[in-house]
Design a protein around this motif. Structure first.
Motif, PDB file in Angstrom:
ATOM      1  N   GLU A   8     -13.842  16.013  79.401  1.00 59.53           N
ATOM      2  CA  GLU A   8     -14.716  16.655  80.382  1.00 59.53           C
ATOM      3  C   GLU A   8     -14.091  16.517  81.762  1.00 59.53           C
ATOM      4  O   GLU A   8     -13.756  15.412  82.196  1.00 59.53           O
ATOM      5  CB  GLU A   8     -16.099  15.997  80.336  1.00 59.53           C
ATOM      6  N   GLY A   9     -13.915  17.669  82.456  1.00 52.96           N
ATOM      7  CA  GLY A   9     -13.286  17.664  83.765  1.00 52.96           C
ATOM      8  C   GLY A   9     -14.175  17.163  84.886  1.00 52.96           C
ATOM      9  O   GLY A   9     -13.675  16.747  85.933  1.00 52.96           O
ATOM     10  N   ARG A  12     -18.492  12.955  86.924  1.00 52.55           N
ATOM     11  CA  ARG A  12     -19.872  12.466  86.895  1.00 52.55           C
ATOM     12  C   ARG A  12     -20.539  12.772  85.558  1.00 52.55           C
ATOM     13  O   ARG A  12     -21.234  11.922  84.982  1.00 52.55           O
ATOM     14  CB  ARG A  12     -20.678  13.073  88.039  1.00 52.55           C
ATOM     15  N   LEU A  13     -20.326  14.003  85.057  1.00 52.52           N
ATOM     16  CA  LEU A  13     -20.899  14.361  83.766  1.00 52.52           C
ATOM     17  C   LEU A  13     -20.269  13.529  82.653  1.00 52.52           C
ATOM     18  O   LEU A  13     -20.959  13.069  81.739  1.00 52.52           O
ATOM     19  CB  LEU A  13     -20.688  15.850  83.489  1.00 52.52           C
ATOM     20  N   GLN A  14     -18.966  13.332  82.726  1.00 52.20           N
ATOM     21  CA  GLN A  14     -18.288  12.516  81.720  1.00 52.20           C
ATOM     22  C   GLN A  14     -18.874  11.100  81.682  1.00 52.20           C
ATOM     23  O   GLN A  14     -19.159  10.563  80.605  1.00 52.20           O
ATOM     24  CB  GLN A  14     -16.793  12.451  82.017  1.00 52.20           C
ATOM     25  N   ASN A  15     -19.061  10.499  82.836  1.00 53.84           N
ATOM     26  CA  ASN A  15     -19.625   9.153  82.895  1.00 53.84           C
ATOM     27  C   ASN A  15     -21.046   9.116  82.348  1.00 53.84           C
ATOM     28  O   ASN A  15     -21.425   8.167  81.647  1.00 53.84           O
ATOM     29  CB  ASN A  15     -19.616   8.631  84.333  1.00 53.84           C
ATOM     30  N   ALA A  31     -11.007  11.892  78.326  1.00 54.43           N
ATOM     31  CA  ALA A  31      -9.872  12.667  78.831  1.00 54.43           C
ATOM     32  C   ALA A  31     -10.398  13.584  79.923  1.00 54.43           C
ATOM     33  O   ALA A  31     -11.516  14.098  79.831  1.00 54.43           O
ATOM     34  CB  ALA A  31      -9.218  13.471  77.714  1.00 54.43           C
ATOM     35  N   ALA A  32      -9.585  13.795  80.965  1.00 52.54           N
ATOM     36  CA  ALA A  32     -10.016  14.614  82.101  1.00 52.54           C
ATOM     37  C   ALA A  32      -9.496  16.037  82.034  1.00 52.54           C
ATOM     38  O   ALA A  32      -9.952  16.901  82.780  1.00 52.54           O
ATOM     39  CB  ALA A  32      -9.576  13.954  83.411  1.00 52.54           C
ATOM     40  N   ASP A  33      -8.526  16.300  81.143  1.00 50.84           N
ATOM     41  CA  ASP A  33      -7.988  17.652  81.013  1.00 50.84           C
ATOM     42  C   ASP A  33      -7.485  17.858  79.584  1.00 50.84           C
ATOM     43  O   ASP A  33      -7.493  16.932  78.768  1.00 50.84           O
ATOM     44  CB  ASP A  33      -6.881  17.912  82.037  1.00 50.84           C
ATOM     45  N   GLY A  34      -7.021  19.065  79.305  1.00 50.07           N
ATOM     46  CA  GLY A  34      -6.627  19.393  77.947  1.00 50.07           C
ATOM     47  C   GLY A  34      -5.412  18.617  77.464  1.00 50.07           C
ATOM     48  O   GLY A  34      -5.329  18.229  76.293  1.00 50.07           O
ATOM     49  N   VAL A  50     -15.928  16.036  71.713  1.00 51.05           N
ATOM     50  CA  VAL A  50     -16.762  16.833  72.620  1.00 51.05           C
ATOM     51  C   VAL A  50     -15.838  17.373  73.702  1.00 51.05           C
ATOM     52  O   VAL A  50     -15.272  16.601  74.491  1.00 51.05           O
ATOM     53  CB  VAL A  50     -17.893  15.982  73.234  1.00 51.05           C
ATOM     54  N   LEU A  51     -15.670  18.707  73.737  1.00 48.95           N
ATOM     55  CA  LEU A  51     -14.668  19.313  74.611  1.00 48.95           C
ATOM     56  C   LEU A  51     -15.312  20.268  75.601  1.00 48.95           C
ATOM     57  O   LEU A  51     -16.077  21.154  75.225  1.00 48.95           O
ATOM     58  CB  LEU A  51     -13.641  20.092  73.774  1.00 48.95           C
ATOM     59  N   ASP A  52     -14.962  20.101  76.861  1.00 48.30           N
ATOM     60  CA  ASP A  52     -15.378  21.017  77.925  1.00 48.30           C
ATOM     61  C   ASP A  52     -14.578  22.312  77.805  1.00 48.30           C
ATOM     62  O   ASP A  52     -13.349  22.287  77.659  1.00 48.30           O
ATOM     63  CB  ASP A  52     -15.123  20.341  79.272  1.00 48.30           C
ATOM     64  N   ALA A  53     -15.258  23.439  77.842  1.00 43.88           N
ATOM     65  CA  ALA A  53     -14.570  24.730  77.701  1.00 43.88           C
ATOM     66  C   ALA A  53     -13.714  25.070  78.914  1.00 43.88           C
ATOM     67  O   ALA A  53     -12.891  25.974  78.855  1.00 43.88           O
ATOM     68  CB  ALA A  53     -15.589  25.842  77.457  1.00 43.88           C
ATOM     69  N   ALA A  54     -13.899  24.344  80.022  1.00 42.94           N
ATOM     70  CA  ALA A  54     -13.158  24.656  81.253  1.00 42.94           C
ATOM     71  C   ALA A  54     -12.086  23.613  81.553  1.00 42.94           C
ATOM     72  O   ALA A  54     -11.799  23.326  82.713  1.00 42.94           O
ATOM     73  CB  ALA A  54     -14.129  24.749  82.425  1.00 42.94           C
TER      74      ALA A  54
END
Length: 224
Positions: A8-9, A12-15, A31-34, A50-54
């Protein structure tokens, strides 16, 4: 303890997600990026991703494709923007197992993850025996005394879930969410219809029966 990779980039949401999942007993890897997600997936042997689409650096669709082509079979839950239908469609085509819109509600995320992990556990069992009856997950088939009955996928998954929890009562809502998914437009009546079909198929000379628990749902009991 299950291990979850959260890519998740948004820090705050990741935490926030990590805190909620750690509180539910998950071990978290972040992880902060792909690019970081790809490396972490290769090193951590996560049970679910769980992967952020962005994601930056390596976009999530390239990440998904590389993970699946490398043999990663862990379930993937994709976090997309609101109304991002094309993202969800593309994600499913590339191997995502479920999608949620951001901002993700922690409780719903946890429920979806647990549902995915239950499906993986059931699929990993491959076969389930009740008396002389055997359920073959790979073939969606029920075998008894040499007779093979192939079932529609939803009927088989419903029967497999009930028999794998022999004697346990499942509410209609539990079964609907697990078998049809949290995003399904189907109502609880759909579960009733499929239960009736299973009863018609396996009403005589069988090792189990499906019992209605009034006001609650259904359970399977062994009869043979």
């Amino acid at each position: 303890m299950f291990r979850v990779l959260i890519a998740e980039g948004d820090a705050r949401l990741q935490n926030r997600l990590c805190g909620a999942l750690a509180g539910a007993g998950f071990q978290t890897v972040t992880a902060a990026d792909g690019a970081q997600a790809l490396a972490a997936a290769e090193e951590s042997a996560a049970d679910i991703l769980v992967l952020d689409a962005a994601l930056a650096k390596l976009d999530v669709f390239s990440l998904l494709a590389r993970l699946r082509s490398a043999g990663c079979e862990a379930p993937v839950l994709l976090l997309t923007g609101q109304g991002a239908l094309n993202e969800r469609k593309r994600g499913f085509r590339l191997g995502a197992d479920d999608c949620m819109e951001k901002p993700a509600d922690e409780e719903e995320l946890l429920l979806r993850m647990l549902a995915l992990l239950r499906r993986v556990r059931a699929a990993g069992a491959h076969k389930l025996a009740v008396g002389e009856t055997e359920l073959c997950y790979d073939d969606l088939a029920v075998v008894r005394r040499g007779r093979v009955t192939h079932l529609p996928r939803k009927e088989f998954l419903l029967l497999f879930r009930l028999l794998s929890g022999m004697g346990k009562t499942f509410t209609r809502r539990q079964l609907l969410d697990e078998i049809w998914g949290l995003d399904s437009d189907s109502g609880e009546h759909t579960v009733n219809v499929h239960i009736n079909r299973l009863r018609e198929r396996f009403c005589a000379d069988c090792d189990f029966s499906i019992v209605t628990v009034r006001g609650l749902g259904y359970k399977a009991v062994q009869t043979g």
